[in-house]
Design an enzyme around this catalytic site. Structure first.
Site, PDB file in Angstrom:
ATOM      1  NE  ARG A 191      -4.201  -1.408  -0.221  1.00 36.87           N
ATOM      2  CZ  ARG A 191      -4.249  -2.439  -1.061  1.00 36.87           C
ATOM      3  NH1 ARG A 191      -3.174  -2.728  -1.777  1.00 36.87           N
ATOM      4  NH2 ARG A 191      -5.338  -3.159  -1.186  1.00 36.87           N
ATOM      5  CD  GLU A 196      -3.207   3.730  -5.311  1.00 34.87           C
ATOM      6  OE1 GLU A 196      -4.259   3.095  -5.569  1.00 34.87           O
ATOM      7  OE2 GLU A 196      -2.167   3.173  -4.945  1.00 34.87           O
ATOM      8  CG  HIS A 235      -3.545  -0.152  -6.935  1.00 37.94           C
ATOM      9  ND1 HIS A 235      -3.860   0.459  -5.750  1.00 37.94           N
ATOM     10  CD2 HIS A 235      -3.508  -1.481  -6.656  1.00 37.94           C
ATOM     11  CE1 HIS A 235      -4.029  -0.446  -4.799  1.00 37.94           C
ATOM     12  NE2 HIS A 235      -3.811  -1.640  -5.329  1.00 37.94           N
TER      13      HIS A 235
END
Length: 348
Positions: free
Chosen positions: A261, A290, A309
């Site tokens: 993360r 993000e 991601h």
């Protein structure tokens, strides 16, 4: 009558709904594809962001949520919507979160202690381990082979000078976090001859790991490793684990890879370390914010690979999540311990 009424509030192809029903016929899997946004790509658990329900559709959608014993996915992938569901539906006893890091969605729901006790939350942990581990291996190899220099020479049409590169088998890599992802990373790197040092809160069996040290010893480890791979969940304890202080102590030119993360790295400090050369290369699949803001300097740095991601997305992802859900449904109905239960203290 079915033993467990499950509603699917998140996009899921019909063939996978049918697979779940086949694998565990004791559940009633309720879905209405007209109430769900269309997927933009395979494995899209949120769906078209422009999709809007009419007031009548929203009422029908919430009524189905409120009639279920369990949910396959968090409504709207939203902590706020999960909180509403938990308060409105007293019969709700299980929610499966489609991300591996679904604990963050549970944390964001701000549930009362009674709700955390009443509802079991599970994640899709393990489903994404192999593709994320492959991205991590790519990052370590790219740093070892000095990918930024190769690309600079290529773009300048320069036949670069011959220069030695280190053998991957001569390198030492710290893998921080030995959950499913970290263990897969360690196994793959070890197969290439890398000496893998694990960083984990407790001693566990992990194939390919030469030794395990606690997080408190990361500072003494970083000056002696060629790369560090972070495979950590987002918790209070892991926030900025790779801190400004630690980045001042790394081996010069170290490679940094993050497949956990984004909050586990102090991104501002990492950017500075990439600019001044303390960090030679970074392969990042996750970020503190993000999508990564368009004004982030990480976009422009030549020694960074920005992955949106996406490293855990692969062709079999949705099927494996569906199979995991069916197995957990069987365990719930048979009174067996469920897989990937969220720790509702640290939310991972």
């Amino acid at each position: 009558m079915a033993d467990l009424r499950v509603f699917v509030p998140t996009p899921l192809p019909e063939q996978l709904c049918e697979l779940i029903e086949k694998l565990e016929p004791r559940i009633e899997l309720v879905r209405d594809q007209t109430l769900l946004p269309p997927q933009l790509y395979p494995g899209d658990h949120l769906g078209d962001r422009n999709f809007k329900r009419t007031p009548q559709q929203q009422a029908a959608y919430e009524a189905l949520i409120d009639s279920a014993d369990a949910l396959y996915g968090v409504p709207g992938q939203s902590g706020a919507e999960l909180g509403r569901a938990a308060r409105a539906n007293r019969r709700l006893r299980w929610v499966h979160t489609t991300p591996a890091g679904g604990g963050n969605q549970v944390r964001a729901a701000k549930l009362a202690e009674e709700e955390l006790q009443r509802i079991t939350f599970t994640t899709s942990g393990g489903v994404h381990a192999e593709p994320l581990a492959e991205f991590a291996v790519f990052g370590v190899l790219a740093g070892s082979q000095n990918l930024p220099q190769l690309l600079r020479d290529q773009r300048a049409h320069t036949w670069g000078a011959r220069r030695p590169v280190p053998l991957i088998a001569d390198q030492r890599v710290a893998v921080v976090g030995l959950g499913g992802i970290g263990r897969a990373v360690a196994r793959k790197l070890s197969a290439l001859g890398v000496e893998v040092v694990g960083v984990h809160r407790r001693s566990i069996e992990a194939e390919g790991v030469s030794r395990i040290v606690p997080p408190e010893q990361l500072a003494s480890l970083l000056p002696d490793v060629d790369a560090v791979v972070l495979c950590l969940p987002a918790t209070d304890a892991t926030r900025h684990m790779l801190s400004r202080t630690l980045l001042e102590q790394v081996k010069a030119g170290i490679t940094v890879v993050n497949v956990g993360r984004g909050t586990t790295i102090d991104e501002e400090a990492l950017t500075e370390a990439l600019i001044d050369g303390r960090v030679g290369f970074a392969a990042l699949d996750v970020f503190e914010q993000e999508p990564l803001p368009t004004n982030s300097p990480l976009w422009e740095l030549p020694n960074v690979v920005v992955s949106p991601h996406n490293a855990g997305t692969y062709e079999d992802e949705e099927r494996k999540i569906a199979e995991l859900f069916a197995e957990n449904a069987r365990r719930l109905l048979d009174g067996e311990p469920m897989l990937n239960v969220v720790d509702t203290v640290e939310f991972y």
